[in-house]
Design a protein around this motif. Structure first.
Motif, short mmCIF file in Angstrom:
data_model
loop_
_atom_site.label_atom_id
_atom_site.label_comp_id
_atom_site.label_asym_id
_atom_site.label_seq_id
_atom_site.Cartn_x
_atom_site.Cartn_y
_atom_site.Cartn_z
N LEU A 112 -23.80 6.44 19.74
CA LEU A 112 -23.27 6.80 21.00
C LEU A 112 -21.67 6.55 21.02
N GLN A 113 -20.93 7.54 21.18
CA GLN A 113 -19.79 7.28 21.20
C GLN A 113 -19.06 7.72 22.59
N ILE A 114 -18.38 6.96 23.36
CA ILE A 114 -17.60 7.26 24.67
C ILE A 114 -16.33 7.32 24.36
N ARG A 115 -15.50 8.25 24.65
CA ARG A 115 -14.07 8.18 24.38
C ARG A 115 -13.09 8.81 25.78
N ASN A 116 -12.06 8.17 25.98
CA ASN A 116 -11.32 9.07 27.10
C ASN A 116 -9.79 8.48 26.55
N GLN A 117 -9.03 8.66 27.38
CA GLN A 117 -7.59 8.39 27.12
C GLN A 117 -7.30 6.89 26.87
N ASP A 118 -8.11 5.98 27.66
CA ASP A 118 -7.85 4.55 27.58
C ASP A 118 -8.80 3.80 26.60
N ILE A 119 -10.11 4.34 26.39
CA ILE A 119 -10.81 3.47 25.51
C ILE A 119 -11.73 4.48 24.50
N ARG A 120 -12.37 3.73 23.45
CA ARG A 120 -13.24 4.39 22.70
C ARG A 120 -14.32 3.47 22.56
N ILE A 121 -15.54 3.79 22.50
CA ILE A 121 -16.63 2.69 22.70
C ILE A 121 -17.57 3.20 21.61
N LEU A 122 -18.08 2.61 20.49
CA LEU A 122 -19.17 3.25 19.62
C LEU A 122 -20.41 2.27 19.91
N LEU A 123 -21.70 2.85 20.21
CA LEU A 123 -22.67 2.19 20.43
C LEU A 123 -23.91 2.27 19.50
N GLU A 124 -24.59 1.36 19.05
CA GLU A 124 -25.93 1.77 18.28
C GLU A 124 -27.05 1.17 19.06
N SER A 125 -28.29 1.77 18.53
CA SER A 125 -29.46 1.35 19.27
C SER A 125 -29.81 0.00 18.74
N THR A 126 -30.46 -1.09 19.50
CA THR A 126 -31.21 -2.31 19.11
C THR A 126 -32.71 -2.13 19.09
N SER A 127 -33.05 -0.89 19.39
CA SER A 127 -34.84 -0.66 18.96
C SER A 127 -35.06 -0.81 17.66
N ILE A 128 -36.31 -1.13 17.53
CA ILE A 128 -36.69 -1.50 15.88
C ILE A 128 -37.80 -0.42 15.91
N ASN A 129 -37.23 0.04 14.60
CA ASN A 129 -38.09 1.41 14.15
C ASN A 129 -39.48 1.09 13.59
N GLU A 130 -40.63 1.63 14.10
CA GLU A 130 -41.92 1.22 13.25
C GLU A 130 -42.19 1.69 12.31
N ASN A 131 -41.47 2.26 11.35
CA ASN A 131 -41.60 2.51 10.02
C ASN A 131 -42.15 1.68 9.28
N GLY A 132 -41.76 0.37 9.28
CA GLY A 132 -42.34 -0.82 8.47
C GLY A 132 -43.89 -0.77 8.63
N ARG A 133 -44.57 -0.47 9.84
CA ARG A 133 -46.13 -0.39 9.63
C ARG A 133 -46.51 0.66 9.13
N LEU A 134 -45.72 1.94 8.75
CA LEU A 134 -46.21 3.21 8.36
C LEU A 134 -46.15 2.74 6.48
N TYR A 135 -45.00 1.90 6.30
CA TYR A 135 -44.98 1.35 4.87
C TYR A 135 -46.20 0.68 4.25
N PHE A 136 -46.37 -0.41 5.45
CA PHE A 136 -47.73 -1.31 4.94
C PHE A 136 -48.90 -0.50 4.91
N ILE A 137 -49.17 0.29 5.81
CA ILE A 137 -50.42 1.35 5.62
C ILE A 137 -50.42 2.05 4.33
N PHE A 138 -49.19 2.63 4.14
CA PHE A 138 -49.09 3.46 2.94
C PHE A 138 -49.57 2.55 1.58
N LEU A 139 -48.95 1.47 1.53
CA LEU A 139 -49.08 0.51 0.24
C LEU A 139 -50.52 0.04 0.21
N LEU A 140 -51.02 -0.36 1.58
CA LEU A 140 -52.45 -0.68 1.67
C LEU A 140 -53.41 0.22 1.33
N SER A 141 -53.19 1.59 1.47
CA SER A 141 -54.07 2.61 1.18
C SER A 141 -54.03 2.92 -0.08
#
Length: 413
Positions: A112-141
Motif C-alpha cells: 500500500l502506497q500513500i503519497r501527496n505533496q508532503d509525504i510518500r508512505i510504502l506499507l507491507e502486510s504483516t499477516s502470515i500466509n497459510e501456504n506453509g500448511r498446504l506445503y506440509f499437507i502436500f509433502l505428507l500426502s
C-alpha cells in the motif's frame, strides 16, 4: 501396451501424483487469492479510518501503532523500497483527501502506497500466509503415496518369480525350482508363490518316485531276459533256438519301447531331428513289429518318386508309425492294411466297423473299446498323437467306405 499389474500400479501412482500436484497448485492459488483479499480489506479499512480521522482533524499521533491495528507496517529496507517502486505493478489507484492511495503488486505480494505533496508512505502486510500448511499437507500426502506405491510394488515382486517358476515348471525344469529356497513375506501373493513352490516339489517327488519304480521294474526284467537269451543259445534244436531268441529279442525291444514311452509321458524326452526317407522309417517300424507274415497282411504303396524326406526323431517317429500299423492290425476285420504316402502326408488304412464314440475319446490315454478282443493298455493312439504334436505334425482321422484312415500331415496348419 504392457498391461502388467506393476505397470498399472505405476500408472495409478503417476496419475495420483499429477492429480495431487494439480490440486496443490489450485489450492495454493485459492489460498493466495484469499490472502490478497484479506490484505486489500486491510488496506481499505486502514485508509477509510485514516480519511475519517482526517475529516475530524484528529490524525493519529503514532502512525506505527495505527497501521499495526490493520496488520500493516512500513517497508524499512530502502533497497527493497526502491525495487518495489521501480518494478511493481499498480493494481488500482484512488484519489483521497489524504492523497493518492495505490495498491502495488510485486513478486506476488501486495503493498500500500500513500503519497501527496508532503509525504510518500510504502506499507507491507504483516499477516502470515497459510501456504506453509498446504506445503506440509502436500509433502505428507506425497510421502504417504510413495510409501504405499513402494509397499505394493515390493509385494508384487513374488509374482515375477512365480511367473518364472511357472515357465520352468512348464518346461519340466523342476530340479532348479526345488533346490532354491525362496524367502517370501507374509502377504497373499507370497503365500500363493510359496504354496506353488511346495506343490512343485511334491510333484517332482512323485515323478521321481514313479520313474524310479518303472525303471526298477524294467531293469529287473532285463536280467531274466538276458539269462533266457543266453540259455536259448545253448539249445541244440535250431527251430526252438530261433523261436526263443526271437521271443527274448521281442521282450527286450518292448522294454526299450516302454522306456521311450515313459520318457514321452513324463515330458523328459529330447528330440533329435535328422532327415530320413519314409521307406527307412517304415523299415524300422517293421523290425519293431517283428511280424512274420508282413507281406500277407500289409500292402505298402510307395515308390522311388513317392518317398518323402522327413525331418524327424528317427526312434520316436518309428515308434509312432509302428503304433499306427499295430493299431490297424488289431482292429482290422480282414483284408490287407494299406500304407501310403505323398509329399504332404502318410496314411494307414484298415477295414473295420465304425467307432462307437468320436475319435477324441480314443485319443485319450488308457482308453480302449469295451469288450474288445485285442489286449493292450489303450495307449496306442495317445502315443501317436503325442509324437505327432512333438514333431509339429497333425494327426487326422476319417472313416470312409468301411475303412479307418489315419493320416499324418507334415504341415500342422
Amino acid at each position: 501396451m504392457n498391461n502388467s499389474i506393476r505397470t498399472q500400479v505405476t500408472m495409478i501412482f503417476l496419475v495420483w501424483v499429477v492429480v495431487l500436484c494439480v490440486l496443490f497448485i489450485v489450492f495454493t492459488r485459492l489460498q493466495r487469492e484469499n490472502f490478497h483479499d484479506k490484505i486489500r480489506t486491510d488496506h481499505i479499512r486502514a485508509i477509510a479510518w485514516l480519511v475519517s480521522l482526517y475529516d475530524k482533524s484528529t490524525l493519529p499521533e503514532n502512525w506505527d501503532e495505527y497501521f499495526k491495528n490493520f496488520d500493516l507496517a512500513y517497508v524499512k529496507s530502502e533497497n527493497t523500497k526502491k525495487q518495489i517502486l521501480k518494478n511493481a505493478e499498480i493494481l488500482n489507484s484512488n484519489q483521497t483527501p489524504i492523497g493518492i492511495v495505490e495498491t502495488l503488486l510485486y513478486k506476488n505480494d501486495l503493498y500500500l502506497q500513500i503519497r501527496n505533496q508532503d509525504i510518500r508512505i510504502l506499507l507491507e502486510s504483516t499477516s502470515i500466509n497459510e501456504n506453509g500448511r498446504l506445503y506440509f499437507i502436500f509433502l505428507l500426502s506425497f510421502f504417504v503415496m510413495a510409501w504405499l506405491f513402494i509397499s505394493i510394488y515390493l509385494s508384487l515382486l513374488p509374482l515375477k518369480e512365480l511367473r518364472n517358476n511357472i515357465k520352468r515348471f512348464a518346461q519340466g525344469d523342476l530340479d532348479s525350482m526345488c533346490h532354491i529356497k525362496q524367502k517370501y513375506k507374509n502377504d497373499e501373493i507370497s503365500e500363493v508363490a510359496y504354496e506353488f513352490d511346495r506343490a512343485t516339489c511334491k510333484i517332482k517327488d512323485l515323478l521321481v518316485s514313479r520313474q524310479l519304480f518303472l525303471r526298477t521294474i524294467m531293469h529287473e526284467l532285463k536280467t531274466p531276459i538276458g539269462k533266457g537269451r543266453i540259455i536259448s543259445e545253448m539249445l541244440d534244436d535250431e527251430n526252438k533256438k530261433e523261436r526263443l531268441i526271437a521271443v527274448f529279442e521281442r521282450l527286450n525291444m518292448l522294454i526299450n519301447e516302454f522306456a521311450k514311452i515313459e520318457q514321452l509321458l513324463s515330458k523328459s524326452y529330447a528330440l533329435k531331428y535328422e532327415e530320413y526317407h519314409f521307406s527307412l522309417i517304415l523299415e524300422q517300424a517293421r523290425d519293431m513289429l517283428m511280424l512274420e507274415n508282413w507281406d500277407e497282411r500289409i500292402s505298402v504303396q510307395i515308390n522311388e518318386e513317392n518317398n518323402p524326406l522327413l525331418k524327424v526323431d528317427f526312434a520316436l517317429f518309428s515308434l509312432c508309425l509302428k503304433n499306427l500299423i499295430d493299431n490297424a492290425l488289431k482292429y482290422a476285420n480282414g483284408g490287407k492294411i494299406i500304407i501310403g504316402c505323398d509329399d504332404k502326408k502318410i496314411f494307414v488304412k484298415n477295414s473295420g466297423e465304425a467307432f462307437k464314440y468320436p475319435i477324441e475319446h480314443y485319443l485319450q490315454a488308457f482308453v480302449r473299446e469295451k469288450n474288445a478282443k485285442t489286449s493292450g493298455m489303450g495307449l496306442g493312439l495317445y502315443i501317436i498323437e503325442t509324437i505327432c504334436k512333438l514333431h509339429k505334425f497333425k494327426l487326422v482321422y476319417a472313416y470312409e467306405d468301411g475303412y479307418h484312415v489315419f493320416s499324418v500331415f507334415f504341415d500342422e496348419a
